[in-house]
Design a protein around this motif. Sequence first.
Motif, PDB file in Angstrom:
ATOM      1  N   LEU A 183       0.797  -1.221   0.000  1.00 36.75           N
ATOM      2  CA  LEU A 183       0.000   0.000   0.000  1.00 36.75           C
ATOM      3  C   LEU A 183       0.836   1.281   0.000  1.00 36.75           C
ATOM      4  O   LEU A 183       0.604   2.160  -0.840  1.00 36.75           O
ATOM      5  CB  LEU A 183      -0.991  -0.018   1.164  1.00 36.75           C
ATOM      6  N   PRO A 184       1.822   1.452   0.892  1.00 35.29           N
ATOM      7  CA  PRO A 184       2.590   2.701   0.857  1.00 35.29           C
ATOM      8  C   PRO A 184       3.303   2.937  -0.480  1.00 35.29           C
ATOM      9  O   PRO A 184       3.306   4.053  -1.001  1.00 35.29           O
ATOM     10  CB  PRO A 184       3.604   2.533   1.997  1.00 35.29           C
ATOM     11  N   THR A 185       3.865   1.882  -1.038  1.00 36.05           N
ATOM     12  CA  THR A 185       4.557   2.005  -2.322  1.00 36.05           C
ATOM     13  C   THR A 185       3.593   2.383  -3.435  1.00 36.05           C
ATOM     14  O   THR A 185       3.875   3.289  -4.235  1.00 36.05           O
ATOM     15  CB  THR A 185       5.265   0.673  -2.670  1.00 36.05           C
ATOM     16  N   LEU A 186       2.448   1.714  -3.502  1.00 35.67           N
ATOM     17  CA  LEU A 186       1.461   2.023  -4.538  1.00 35.67           C
ATOM     18  C   LEU A 186       0.904   3.436  -4.366  1.00 35.67           C
ATOM     19  O   LEU A 186       0.706   4.155  -5.346  1.00 35.67           O
ATOM     20  CB  LEU A 186       0.336   0.990  -4.516  1.00 35.67           C
ATOM     21  N   ARG A 187       0.657   3.830  -3.126  1.00 35.59           N
ATOM     22  CA  ARG A 187       0.137   5.171  -2.863  1.00 35.59           C
ATOM     23  C   ARG A 187       1.123   6.222  -3.365  1.00 35.59           C
ATOM     24  O   ARG A 187       0.733   7.198  -4.017  1.00 35.59           O
ATOM     25  CB  ARG A 187      -0.120   5.352  -1.364  1.00 35.59           C
ATOM     26  N   LYS A 188       2.400   6.012  -3.092  1.00 31.90           N
ATOM     27  CA  LYS A 188       3.431   6.959  -3.540  1.00 31.90           C
ATOM     28  C   LYS A 188       3.550   6.966  -5.063  1.00 31.90           C
ATOM     29  O   LYS A 188       3.731   8.025  -5.666  1.00 31.90           O
ATOM     30  CB  LYS A 188       4.766   6.637  -2.878  1.00 31.90           C
ATOM     31  N   LYS A 189       3.431   5.791  -5.695  1.00 30.57           N
ATOM     32  CA  LYS A 189       3.463   5.728  -7.155  1.00 30.57           C
ATOM     33  C   LYS A 189       2.292   6.493  -7.766  1.00 30.57           C
ATOM     34  O   LYS A 189       2.410   7.046  -8.854  1.00 30.57           O
ATOM     35  CB  LYS A 189       3.442   4.280  -7.640  1.00 30.57           C
ATOM     36  N   ALA A 190       1.177   6.511  -7.062  1.00 30.18           N
ATOM     37  CA  ALA A 190       0.011   7.267  -7.532  1.00 30.18           C
ATOM     38  C   ALA A 190       0.188   8.761  -7.292  1.00 30.18           C
ATOM     39  O   ALA A 190      -0.604   9.568  -7.783  1.00 30.18           O
ATOM     40  CB  ALA A 190      -1.255   6.774  -6.829  1.00 30.18           C
ATOM     41  N   GLY A 191       1.227   9.123  -6.533  1.00 31.94           N
ATOM     42  CA  GLY A 191       1.474  10.525  -6.237  1.00 31.94           C
ATOM     43  C   GLY A 191       0.538  11.083  -5.174  1.00 31.94           C
ATOM     44  O   GLY A 191       0.280  12.285  -5.137  1.00 31.94           O
ATOM     45  N   LEU A 192       0.050  10.194  -4.310  1.00 29.16           N
ATOM     46  CA  LEU A 192      -0.899  10.605  -3.274  1.00 29.16           C
ATOM     47  C   LEU A 192      -0.248  10.616  -1.900  1.00 29.16           C
ATOM     48  O   LEU A 192       0.506   9.711  -1.550  1.00 29.16           O
ATOM     49  CB  LEU A 192      -2.085   9.641  -3.236  1.00 29.16           C
ATOM     50  N   LYS A 193      -0.539  11.633  -1.139  1.00 24.67           N
ATOM     51  CA  LYS A 193      -0.155  11.686   0.269  1.00 24.67           C
ATOM     52  C   LYS A 193      -1.190  10.880   1.055  1.00 24.67           C
ATOM     53  O   LYS A 193      -2.291  10.619   0.566  1.00 24.67           O
ATOM     54  CB  LYS A 193      -0.150  13.128   0.755  1.00 24.67           C
ATOM     55  N   GLN A 194      -0.843  10.480   2.264  1.00 27.06           N
ATOM     56  CA  GLN A 194      -1.784   9.707   3.081  1.00 27.06           C
ATOM     57  C   GLN A 194      -3.116  10.420   3.237  1.00 27.06           C
ATOM     58  O   GLN A 194      -4.166   9.812   3.089  1.00 27.06           O
ATOM     59  CB  GLN A 194      -1.204   9.430   4.466  1.00 27.06           C
ATOM     60  N   TYR A 195      -3.085  11.710   3.538  1.00 26.92           N
ATOM     61  CA  TYR A 195      -4.339  12.432   3.766  1.00 26.92           C
ATOM     62  C   TYR A 195      -5.179  12.505   2.501  1.00 26.92           C
ATOM     63  O   TYR A 195      -6.410  12.514   2.565  1.00 26.92           O
ATOM     64  CB  TYR A 195      -4.087  13.832   4.354  1.00 26.92           C
ATOM     65  N   GLU A 196      -4.540  12.523   1.325  1.00 25.04           N
ATOM     66  CA  GLU A 196      -5.294  12.583   0.063  1.00 25.04           C
ATOM     67  C   GLU A 196      -6.010  11.261  -0.201  1.00 25.04           C
ATOM     68  O   GLU A 196      -7.198  11.249  -0.525  1.00 25.04           O
ATOM     69  CB  GLU A 196      -4.351  12.921  -1.095  1.00 25.04           C
ATOM     70  N   LEU A 197      -5.279  10.143  -0.060  1.00 26.63           N
ATOM     71  CA  LEU A 197      -5.907   8.838  -0.267  1.00 26.63           C
ATOM     72  C   LEU A 197      -6.979   8.604   0.789  1.00 26.63           C
ATOM     73  O   LEU A 197      -8.072   8.130   0.475  1.00 26.63           O
ATOM     74  CB  LEU A 197      -4.868   7.714  -0.229  1.00 26.63           C
ATOM     75  N   ALA A 198      -6.681   8.970   2.026  1.00 26.02           N
ATOM     76  CA  ALA A 198      -7.661   8.801   3.103  1.00 26.02           C
ATOM     77  C   ALA A 198      -8.948   9.544   2.777  1.00 26.02           C
ATOM     78  O   ALA A 198     -10.051   9.009   2.953  1.00 26.02           O
ATOM     79  CB  ALA A 198      -7.071   9.286   4.427  1.00 26.02           C
ATOM     80  N   SER A 199      -8.821  10.754   2.310  1.00 24.43           N
ATOM     81  CA  SER A 199      -9.992  11.559   1.964  1.00 24.43           C
ATOM     82  C   SER A 199     -10.792  10.917   0.835  1.00 24.43           C
ATOM     83  O   SER A 199     -12.024  10.894   0.872  1.00 24.43           O
ATOM     84  CB  SER A 199      -9.547  12.966   1.559  1.00 24.43           C
ATOM     85  N   LEU A 200     -10.099  10.369  -0.151  1.00 29.55           N
ATOM     86  CA  LEU A 200     -10.776   9.725  -1.290  1.00 29.55           C
ATOM     87  C   LEU A 200     -11.583   8.499  -0.874  1.00 29.55           C
ATOM     88  O   LEU A 200     -12.595   8.185  -1.491  1.00 29.55           O
ATOM     89  CB  LEU A 200      -9.764   9.349  -2.373  1.00 29.55           C
ATOM     90  N   VAL A 201     -11.130   7.804   0.172  1.00 33.63           N
ATOM     91  CA  VAL A 201     -11.846   6.605   0.626  1.00 33.63           C
ATOM     92  C   VAL A 201     -12.701   6.852   1.864  1.00 33.63           C
ATOM     93  O   VAL A 201     -13.305   5.929   2.401  1.00 33.63           O
ATOM     94  CB  VAL A 201     -10.902   5.395   0.862  1.00 33.63           C
ATOM     95  N   GLY A 202     -12.746   8.107   2.304  1.00 29.72           N
ATOM     96  CA  GLY A 202     -13.601   8.451   3.435  1.00 29.72           C
ATOM     97  C   GLY A 202     -13.068   8.020   4.791  1.00 29.72           C
ATOM     98  O   GLY A 202     -13.829   7.705   5.697  1.00 29.72           O
ATOM     99  N   LYS A 203     -11.765   8.009   4.920  1.00 30.33           N
ATOM    100  CA  LYS A 203     -11.111   7.658   6.184  1.00 30.33           C
ATOM    101  C   LYS A 203     -10.279   8.844   6.656  1.00 30.33           C
ATOM    102  O   LYS A 203      -9.954   9.734   5.882  1.00 30.33           O
ATOM    103  CB  LYS A 203     -10.177   6.442   6.018  1.00 30.33           C
TER     104      LYS A 203
END
Length: 95
Positions: free
Chosen positions: A21-41
Motif C-alpha cells: 500500500l505505501p509504495t502504490l500510494r506513492k506511485k500514484a502521487g498521493l499523500k496519506q491524507y489525500e488517499l484517506a480523503s478519497l476513501v472516506g477515512k
Amino acid sequence: MPEFQLSPQRQYIIEHFIKELPTLRKKAGLKQYELASLVGKSRQKLSDIERGTAPMGWDTFLAILFIFQSYGLEAEIRNDSALTRVLEKELHPNK
C-alpha cells in the motif's frame, strides 16, 4: 451490530495488499491524507492501516483498488502475481 467476518482468502488478499500500500500510494502521487480523503477515512486511520495496526475492510480495499486503477496503477497491481492469482480466484471461483 455483528462484525463482518472476512473469508480467509479475502483476508490474505488484504494482508498482502497492505504490504504494498505505501509504495502504490506513492506511485500514484498521493499523500496519506489525500488517499484517506478519497476513501472516506482519516489520515490517522490510513496510517494505522499502512503500519498494520488497524484492520482494512473489504470495502476500503476495493475503494483503494479502484482509486489506484484510476491513477494508472493497474499494471503494477496486475504484475503482483500473488495478488492477481488470489483476486482471480475470488472474482471467478468456478474457473
